[in-house]
Enzyme design. Structure first.
Site, PDB file in Angstrom:
ATOM      1  N   LYS A 115       4.787  64.243 -38.023  1.00  0.00           N
ATOM      2  CA  LYS A 115       5.708  64.462 -36.898  1.00  0.00           C
ATOM      3  C   LYS A 115       5.319  65.732 -36.136  1.00  0.00           C
ATOM      4  CE  LYS A 115       9.339  62.025 -39.386  1.00  0.00           C
ATOM      5  NZ  LYS A 115      10.513  62.037 -40.274  1.00  0.00           N
ATOM      6  N   GLN A 144      14.808  65.987 -42.925  1.00  0.00           N
ATOM      7  CA  GLN A 144      14.034  64.930 -43.585  1.00  0.00           C
ATOM      8  C   GLN A 144      14.762  64.424 -44.826  1.00  0.00           C
ATOM      9  OE1 GLN A 144      11.334  63.505 -42.369  1.00  0.00           O
ATOM     10  NE2 GLN A 144      10.853  62.212 -44.100  1.00  0.00           N
ATOM     11  N   ASP A 184      17.513  61.632 -34.926  1.00  0.00           N
ATOM     12  CA  ASP A 184      17.419  60.565 -35.930  1.00  0.00           C
ATOM     13  C   ASP A 184      18.409  59.434 -35.628  1.00  0.00           C
ATOM     14  OD1 ASP A 184      15.591  60.483 -38.028  1.00  0.00           O
ATOM     15  OD2 ASP A 184      16.565  62.113 -39.120  1.00  0.00           O
TER      16      ASP A 184
HETATM   17  N1  GUN Z   1      12.863  59.723 -44.411  1.00  0.00           N
HETATM   18  C1  GUN Z   1      12.306  58.496 -44.271  1.00  0.00           C
HETATM   19  N2  GUN Z   1      12.545  58.022 -43.020  1.00  0.00           N
HETATM   20  C2  GUN Z   1      13.260  58.958 -42.374  1.00  0.00           C
HETATM   21  C3  GUN Z   1      13.786  59.062 -41.059  1.00  0.00           C
HETATM   22  O1  GUN Z   1      13.671  58.155 -40.215  1.00  0.00           O
HETATM   23  N3  GUN Z   1      14.440  60.207 -40.765  1.00  0.00           N
HETATM   24  C4  GUN Z   1      14.617  61.200 -41.674  1.00  0.00           C
HETATM   25  N4  GUN Z   1      15.313  62.289 -41.303  1.00  0.00           N
HETATM   26  N5  GUN Z   1      14.142  61.153 -42.896  1.00  0.00           N
HETATM   27  C5  GUN Z   1      13.456  60.031 -43.248  1.00  0.00           C
END
Ligand code: GUN
Length: 293
Positions: free
Chosen positions: A53, A97, A120
């Protein structure tokens, strides 16, 4: 004929090209989109995702702030970081996350993120808007990625049977809502661990979205010939035959490629598109924070 590859990398490249222009407009107006990512603990897979990311932000000219906290840190420390980031005017997106260590209340922390910075799309206000059928706000990234891939492949969902395997808050349920929403217009069934006769339900699907986190669960006999199959699973499998000792596998068995019409690869399918949708949400949040520019 083997399934056509529903290529997440190519689709993500197309999204990035669009975003470049929007980011340039914002930056020229003095607003550089800015995303903060909080990660707690040492889970190697989560660190890989977060690094991807951050790297994508750098490639696109999105500023990023990376906050890495130790697994033993107290929940109130994460809470305070979120409150500080909420108050920061030059910051547009906040992502915590998942998963967090067991001693933390993930939902309570998600609720604390300002809904306008919730890139998110997990805040109750944003999920609530989606339930109301309002799909013009911050939507969860993986379900958005699924929809964008289907659009990219030219799949017309109107009146089609869609089956979503999995009912998670992050993927399954919002994906079902988006598939059934006005404009998409699919007829949706959500399959979960208590569903009877899963294989036959799946075999009715024109579009099958697998999001259960079970390695290669979906077999060719579960798939209608010519169906569009979207594999959201990213499962790590031990494999001594590989130099690194493991491989990534989806929720769909690779032999489904002989039955399906379209199939997303793992890796290289939904994963890169999920990051692209996160970038799009961050740019959207930046644009929305400065509507006059
Ligand atoms: N962990 C796995 N997928 C995601 C996601 O889309 N967002 C977040 N914050 N954590 C994740």
């Amino acid at each position: 004929m083997p399934a056509q590859r529903l290529d997440g990398k190519a689709c993500a490249n197309a999204v990035e090209t669009e975003l470049h222009e929007r980011i340039e407009v914002l930056t020229n107006a003095g607003v550089q989109p800015h995303l903060a990512v909080i990660i707690v603990g040492d889970d190697p897979a989560s660190h890989v995702y977060v690094n991807s990311k951050i790297e994508t932000c750098a490639r696109l000219g999105i500023r990023s702030t990376h906050i890495a906290l130790p697994a033993h840190c107290e929940e109130k420390v994460v809470r305070q970081h979120i409150l500080n980031l909420n108050a920061q005017d030059d910051l547009h997106g906040i992502l915590v996350q998942s998963p967090l260590p067991n001693h933390m209340d993930e939902e309570a922390l998600t609720d604390l993120i300002s809904p306008t910075k919730d890139v998110d799309g997990f805040h109750p206000q944003n999920l609530g808007r989606l339930v109301q059928g309002r799909t013009d706000g911050l939507l969860p990234c993986t379900p958005s990625a699924v929809m964008r891939l289907l659009k990219w492949a030219g799949v017309d969902l109107k009146g089609k049977r869609a089956v979503v395997l999995g009912r998670s808050r992050i993927v399954g349920m919002p994906a079902a809502l988006l598939l059934a929403a006005k404009g998409a217009d699919a007829t949706v069934t959500v399959v979960h661990s208590r569903t009877k006769d899963i294989a036959n339900v799946c075999r009715e699907a024109d579009v099958l979205v697998a999001a259960v986190g079970q390695t290669e669960l979906v077999k060719p006999a579960w798939v209608k010939p010519g169906a569009v199959v979207v594999d959201v699973g990213i499962n790590r499998v031990d494999d001594d035959a590989r130099e690194r000792g493991w491989r990534l596998a989806g929720d769909v068995h690779p032999s489904v490629a002989d039955t399906a019409g379209w199939l997303t690869p793992v890796p290289g399918g939904v994963g890169p598109m999920t990051i692209a949708m996160l970038m799009e949400n961050t740019v959207f949040a930046a644009e929305s924070s400065h509507p006059k520019r």
